[in-house]
Design an enzyme around this catalytic site. Structure first.
Site, PDB file in Angstrom:
ATOM      1  N   ALA A 164      -2.223   2.479   5.495  1.00  0.00           N
ATOM      2  CA  ALA A 164      -2.554   1.991   4.150  1.00  0.00           C
ATOM      3  C   ALA A 164      -1.568   0.935   3.668  1.00  0.00           C
ATOM      4  O   ALA A 164      -1.671   0.474   2.526  1.00  0.00           O
ATOM      5  CB  ALA A 164      -2.593   3.154   3.164  1.00  0.00           C
ATOM      6  N   GLU A 165      -0.638   0.543   4.533  1.00  0.00           N
ATOM      7  CA  GLU A 165       0.320  -0.498   4.162  1.00  0.00           C
ATOM      8  C   GLU A 165       0.125  -1.717   5.058  1.00  0.00           C
ATOM      9  O   GLU A 165      -0.771  -2.518   4.833  1.00  0.00           O
ATOM     10  CB  GLU A 165       1.746   0.064   4.200  1.00  0.00           C
ATOM     11  CG  GLU A 165       1.955   1.167   3.159  1.00  0.00           C
ATOM     12  CD  GLU A 165       3.376   1.648   3.075  1.00  0.00           C
ATOM     13  OE1 GLU A 165       4.309   0.804   3.099  1.00  0.00           O
ATOM     14  OE2 GLU A 165       3.590   2.874   2.976  1.00  0.00           O
ATOM     15  N   MET A 166       0.932  -1.859   6.113  1.00  0.00           N
ATOM     16  CA  MET A 166       0.783  -3.029   6.981  1.00  0.00           C
ATOM     17  C   MET A 166      -0.080  -2.756   8.207  1.00  0.00           C
ATOM     18  O   MET A 166      -0.531  -3.698   8.865  1.00  0.00           O
ATOM     19  CB  MET A 166       2.172  -3.531   7.404  1.00  0.00           C
ATOM     20  CG  MET A 166       3.022  -3.987   6.233  1.00  0.00           C
ATOM     21  SD  MET A 166       4.664  -4.596   6.709  1.00  0.00           S
ATOM     22  CE  MET A 166       4.220  -6.179   7.421  1.00  0.00           C
TER      23      MET A 166
ATOM     24  N   VAL B 164      -3.222  -3.369   3.766  1.00  0.00           N
ATOM     25  CA  VAL B 164      -4.221  -4.082   4.566  1.00  0.00           C
ATOM     26  C   VAL B 164      -5.634  -3.680   4.148  1.00  0.00           C
ATOM     27  O   VAL B 164      -5.952  -2.500   3.991  1.00  0.00           O
ATOM     28  CB  VAL B 164      -3.993  -3.785   6.060  1.00  0.00           C
ATOM     29  CG1 VAL B 164      -5.196  -4.197   6.889  1.00  0.00           C
ATOM     30  CG2 VAL B 164      -2.745  -4.507   6.557  1.00  0.00           C
TER      31      VAL B 164
END
Length: 208
Positions: free
Chosen positions: A165-167, A123
């Site tokens: 740091a992902e979804m 994201v």
């Protein structure tokens, strides 16, 4: 240093090879040769028996759950509705915090289940700490994530969804979305309420 002869028999004929080695090296070489021959024979016999019958291979999937190497089945009994729902969720960007990143963002089917980046981004372009592992046949992995911290796909589901740091999502937001969206309301009904209680999550992961 001594000269020894390593011998073996092939189709009734004895062959020999002189070796100038120390005693320890000679026996290590001999052991490796015999072990290699045994493994080759075993592989040949397994292939011959599999070709001669319809029985499953010696290393059948599931029987060695937890082993590093497990043979893949030729087919799996899958529920078509669950497959369709899984595909929809896998490509659903609205599960992420800003509705821009889905599972398919880092695990692209047209790239072998990865994104081919040294370090994957989530994201807002946030940089993660590792590259995305492939999702192809990942259900047969004996551990999930590069460091093996999750045992099954169900165990790892929290990681990508909640990681900033992902979804960068949350379960409350995700479950509210699944419950309110007309496209998901019917397929996931009965599962959402159980997921709100962490104590009841076991067994529900496979449906979300």
């Amino acid at each position: 240093m001594t000269t020894r002869v390593l011998t073996w028999t092939d189709n009734g004929k004895e062959w020999g090879k002189p070796l100038k080695t120390s005693g320890a090296t000679f026996y290590v070489t001999a052991f490796a040769t015999v072990l290699g021959a045994v493994l080759l024979w075993f592989a040949f016999e397994q292939g011959r028996m599999s070709a001669a019958s319809d029985s499953p291979p010696i290393f059948s999937p599931g029987a060695q759950r937890g082993e590093p190497f497990v043979a893949l089945p030729q087919s799996l009994p899958l529920n078509a509705n669950k497959v369709a729902l899984g595909n929809q969720l896998f490509n659903e960007v609205r599960l992420s915090g800003d509705a821009t990143v889905s599972c398919a963002h880092c695990h692209r089917f047209d790239m072998g289940g990865v994104d081919r980046q040294p370090v994957s981004r989530g994201v807002g372009g946030a940089q993660g700490s590792a590259n995305a592992p492939t999702v192809f046949n990942s259900g047969f992995n004996f551990r999930q994530f590069w460091d093996g911290r999750a045992e099954t796909l169900e165990d790892q589901v929290d990681g990508p969804l909640l990681h900033p740091a992902e979804m960068a999502g949350s379960w409350d937001r995700t479950l509210d979305f699944l419950k309110s969206d007309a496209g998901y309301r019917l397929p996931v009904q009965g599962t959402v309420s159980r997921w709100r209680d962490p104590a009841k999550r076991q067994g529900c992961d496979r449906n979300v």
